[in-house]
Design an enzyme around this catalytic site. Structure first.
Site, PDB file in Angstrom:
ATOM      1  N   ARG A   2       0.816  -1.235   0.000  1.00 28.34           N
ATOM      2  CA  ARG A   2       0.000   0.000   0.000  1.00 28.34           C
ATOM      3  C   ARG A   2       0.845   1.279   0.000  1.00 28.34           C
ATOM      4  O   ARG A   2       0.453   2.288   0.587  1.00 28.34           O
ATOM      5  CB  ARG A   2      -0.956   0.044   1.214  1.00 28.34           C
ATOM      6  CG  ARG A   2      -1.868  -1.118   1.373  1.00 28.34           C
ATOM      7  CD  ARG A   2      -2.824  -1.355   0.221  1.00 28.34           C
ATOM      8  NE  ARG A   2      -3.419  -2.664   0.361  1.00 28.34           N
ATOM      9  CZ  ARG A   2      -2.951  -3.757  -0.227  1.00 28.34           C
ATOM     10  NH1 ARG A   2      -1.917  -3.705  -1.046  1.00 28.34           N
ATOM     11  NH2 ARG A   2      -3.527  -4.921  -0.030  1.00 28.34           N
TER      12      ARG A   2
ATOM     13  N   SER B 134     -10.344   0.132   4.609  1.00 26.54           N
ATOM     14  CA  SER B 134      -9.544  -0.105   5.826  1.00 26.54           C
ATOM     15  C   SER B 134      -8.855   1.185   6.237  1.00 26.54           C
ATOM     16  O   SER B 134      -8.211   1.837   5.413  1.00 26.54           O
ATOM     17  CB  SER B 134      -8.469  -1.155   5.553  1.00 26.54           C
ATOM     18  OG  SER B 134      -9.073  -2.360   5.194  1.00 26.54           O
TER      19      SER B 134
ATOM     20  N   GLU C 297      -3.637   3.937   6.796  1.00 25.31           N
ATOM     21  CA  GLU C 297      -3.626   3.689   5.335  1.00 25.31           C
ATOM     22  C   GLU C 297      -4.335   4.841   4.616  1.00 25.31           C
ATOM     23  O   GLU C 297      -3.911   5.295   3.555  1.00 25.31           O
ATOM     24  CB  GLU C 297      -4.320   2.361   5.021  1.00 25.31           C
ATOM     25  CG  GLU C 297      -4.443   2.122   3.521  1.00 25.31           C
ATOM     26  CD  GLU C 297      -4.989   0.758   3.148  1.00 25.31           C
ATOM     27  OE1 GLU C 297      -4.682  -0.234   3.835  1.00 25.31           O
ATOM     28  OE2 GLU C 297      -5.753   0.683   2.168  1.00 25.31           O
TER      29      GLU C 297
HETATM   30  C1  LIG Z   1     -15.465  -0.347   0.680  1.00 28.57           C
HETATM   31  C2  LIG Z   1     -13.985  -0.175   0.382  1.00 28.57           C
HETATM   32  C3  LIG Z   1     -13.188  -1.293   0.244  1.00 28.57           C
HETATM   33  C4  LIG Z   1     -11.826  -1.139  -0.057  1.00 28.57           C
HETATM   34  N1  LIG Z   1     -11.078  -2.270  -0.202  1.00 28.57           N
HETATM   35  C5  LIG Z   1      -9.775  -2.146  -0.525  1.00 28.57           C
HETATM   36  C6  LIG Z   1      -8.959  -3.316  -0.716  1.00 28.57           C
HETATM   37  O1  LIG Z   1      -9.415  -4.453  -0.642  1.00 28.57           O
HETATM   38  N2  LIG Z   1      -7.653  -3.142  -1.021  1.00 28.57           N
HETATM   39  C7  LIG Z   1      -7.095  -1.893  -1.154  1.00 28.57           C
HETATM   40  O2  LIG Z   1      -5.902  -1.795  -1.448  1.00 28.57           O
HETATM   41  N3  LIG Z   1      -7.832  -0.771  -0.961  1.00 28.57           N
HETATM   42  C8  LIG Z   1      -9.143  -0.876  -0.664  1.00 28.57           C
HETATM   43  N4  LIG Z   1      -9.909   0.260  -0.469  1.00 28.57           N
HETATM   44  C9  LIG Z   1      -9.251   1.579  -0.528  1.00 28.57           C
HETATM   45  C10 LIG Z   1      -9.298   2.245  -1.919  1.00 28.57           C
HETATM   46  O3  LIG Z   1     -10.366   1.743  -2.676  1.00 28.57           O
HETATM   47  C11 LIG Z   1      -8.014   2.048  -2.720  1.00 28.57           C
HETATM   48  O4  LIG Z   1      -6.919   2.576  -2.032  1.00 28.57           O
HETATM   49  C12 LIG Z   1      -8.106   2.725  -4.105  1.00 28.57           C
HETATM   50  O5  LIG Z   1      -7.068   2.242  -4.917  1.00 28.57           O
HETATM   51  C13 LIG Z   1      -8.070   4.253  -4.055  1.00 28.57           C
HETATM   52  O6  LIG Z   1      -8.377   4.748  -5.354  1.00 28.57           O
HETATM   53  P1  LIG Z   1      -9.088   6.166  -5.545  1.00 28.57           P
HETATM   54  O7  LIG Z   1      -9.180   6.431  -6.994  1.00 28.57           O
HETATM   55  O8  LIG Z   1     -10.364   6.221  -4.813  1.00 28.57           O
HETATM   56  O9  LIG Z   1      -8.015   7.127  -4.893  1.00 28.57           O
HETATM   57  P2  LIG Z   1      -8.297   8.413  -3.981  1.00 28.57           P
HETATM   58  O10 LIG Z   1      -8.890   7.965  -2.697  1.00 28.57           O
HETATM   59  O11 LIG Z   1      -9.018   9.435  -4.752  1.00 28.57           O
HETATM   60  O12 LIG Z   1      -6.803   8.894  -3.728  1.00 28.57           O
HETATM   61  C14 LIG Z   1      -5.915   8.136  -2.935  1.00 28.57           C
HETATM   62  C15 LIG Z   1      -4.523   8.751  -3.078  1.00 28.57           C
HETATM   63  O13 LIG Z   1      -4.069   8.549  -4.410  1.00 28.57           O
HETATM   64  C16 LIG Z   1      -3.741   9.798  -5.032  1.00 28.57           C
HETATM   65  N5  LIG Z   1      -4.133   9.674  -6.426  1.00 28.57           N
HETATM   66  C17 LIG Z   1      -5.316   9.232  -6.922  1.00 28.57           C
HETATM   67  N6  LIG Z   1      -5.291   9.232  -8.267  1.00 28.57           N
HETATM   68  C18 LIG Z   1      -4.054   9.698  -8.620  1.00 28.57           C
HETATM   69  C19 LIG Z   1      -3.416   9.939  -9.870  1.00 28.57           C
HETATM   70  N7  LIG Z   1      -4.008   9.699 -11.043  1.00 28.57           N
HETATM   71  N8  LIG Z   1      -2.140  10.421  -9.860  1.00 28.57           N
HETATM   72  C20 LIG Z   1      -1.504  10.671  -8.689  1.00 28.57           C
HETATM   73  N9  LIG Z   1      -2.067  10.462  -7.479  1.00 28.57           N
HETATM   74  C21 LIG Z   1      -3.324   9.975  -7.451  1.00 28.57           C
HETATM   75  C22 LIG Z   1      -4.552  10.843  -4.279  1.00 28.57           C
HETATM   76  O14 LIG Z   1      -3.938  12.111  -4.368  1.00 28.57           O
HETATM   77  C23 LIG Z   1      -4.523  10.271  -2.863  1.00 28.57           C
HETATM   78  O15 LIG Z   1      -3.292  10.614  -2.241  1.00 28.57           O
HETATM   79  C24 LIG Z   1     -11.271   0.144  -0.182  1.00 28.57           C
HETATM   80  C25 LIG Z   1     -12.097   1.270  -0.041  1.00 28.57           C
HETATM   81  C26 LIG Z   1     -13.448   1.116   0.232  1.00 28.57           C
HETATM   82  C27 LIG Z   1     -14.324   2.331   0.351  1.00 28.57           C
END
Ligand SMILES: Cc1cc2nc3c(=O)[nH]c(=O)nc-3n(C[C@H](O)[C@H](O)[C@H](O)COP(=O)(O)OP(=O)(O)OC[C@H]3O[C@@H](n4cnc5c(N)ncnc54)[C@H](O)[C@@H]3O)c2cc1C
Length: 299
Positions: A173, A222, A292
């Protein structure tokens, strides 16, 4: 920062929204006003916006689908950029090139249907491809970097370059060296695999996620990373913290690793609950849980 956001908006041909409540669209359904939220539609749009921000010394925040962030009740100043409109998927043979704004699970659903394996166990992870690369998201023993070949980024000057997987250090992560870079797209090497097998795995994983996770409530997944040889949820549960509540923020009774928004939780409620969990768990188990989720704005 007293900026004339309306004047900035006029400079760009793509959607730029002013004074958007983060509470309305974030995964947690929490957060204050975002002064300026831009939706560039192409690499050129990003380049123009980023170069402008650099020249004017404006701070930039990148948002994917907000499924891993907690935005402050005070909102976000400066230029907030969404990757939402970058949504191209190209698959040739067993190599996929995917834009940052594509929903991760849409991409996985498509690869599974095409009989391409390697990431099927990440089915159901919400968020965008950019967010998944940034976080090295993963589940059930598979993570994004397992199948990643390379990814394209833009720096603060609007310059584009391609990073091979071996160009960065990646961990559970966490990927080092991505500060101030915008991920535009990523390339994955997949394995030709029996389609039925992949579909069954995907279905099974989606069922398990639904059974174990509190998907009926807003959350950002998480809250804490897995500590060495253990699970944050197991430690939190063992300290009797399931159901602990501050305001409308609650440690999920279904999965102790999640904080859920029971209605009108504020970022302050969640932040205080995070600190309380960390302190209690450390007092009882001597393990200091590492966050995280990413805090954005003032806390
Ligand atoms: C119900 C639920 C279940 C989940 N289960 C998991 C799981 O099983 N495993 C897991 O790893 N995670 C899980 N997550 C967490 C999350 O879904 C992941 O971390 C996901 O990859 C985040 O993607 P996002 O587009 O929403 O990023 P965001 O939340 O929008 O951003 C997260 C970070 O990434 C940066 N970022 C986003 N896009 C870019 C880009 N294009 N360029 C540079 N920086 C960027 C942002 O600035 C921020 O710092 C879960 C979340 C929820 C709500």
């Amino acid at each position: 920062m007293n900026l004339d956001y309306s004047a900035i908006k006029e400079k760009f041909p793509f959607d730029c929204l002013l004074n958007v409540s983060a509470k309305k669209f974030t995964s947690y359904k929490i957060g204050g006003l975002i002064d300026f939220l831009a939706y560039p539609e192409s690499e050129d749009d990003f380049k123009n916006l980023i170069a402008y921000c650099h020249n004017e010394k404006l701070p930039i925040t990148i948002l994917g689908q907000t499924t891993n962030v907690l935005i402050s009740d005070k909102g976000l100043r400066g230029i907030v950029v969404s990757t939402d409109k970058l949504n191209k998927i190209e698959i040739f043979d067993n190599i996929a090139t995917v834009s940052a704004g594509v929903l991760w699970d849409d991409f996985i659903g498509l690869t599974v249907k095409k009989g391409l394996g390697g990431l099927e166990k990440t089915s159901g992870i919400p968020g965008s491809v950019g967010g998944a690369v940034f976080m090295n998201a993963g589940a059930f023993g598979q993570e994004v970097f397992d199948s990643l070949i390379s990814f394209k980024v833009m720096n603060v000057f609007g310059e584009v370059s391609v990073f091979k997987k071996s160009d960065v250090k990646y961990f559970y992560r966490k990927v080092e060296g991505l500060d101030k870079l915008i991920i535009l797209s990523a390339e994955f090497l997949l394995k030709k695999t029996d389609k039925e097998e992949l579909l069954n795995t995907r279905e099974d994983i989606l069922r398990q996620r639904d059974k174990k996770q509190p998907l009926d409530y807003p959350s950002a997944g998480s809250v804490f990373k897995r500590p060495k040889n253990d699970y944050a949820s197991r430690l939190i549960d063992s300290c009797g913290l399931k159901g602990l509540r501050i305001g409308d923020a609650e440690v999920s009774k279904k999965h102790a690793g999640f904080i859920i928004n029971k209605g009108n939780a504020t970022a302050k409620d969640v932040f205080e609950l995070i600190n309380k969990i960390r302190d209690e768990v450390e007092k009882k188990t001597q393990v200091r849980l590492e966050l995280e989720q990413i805090l954005m704005g003032e806390f």
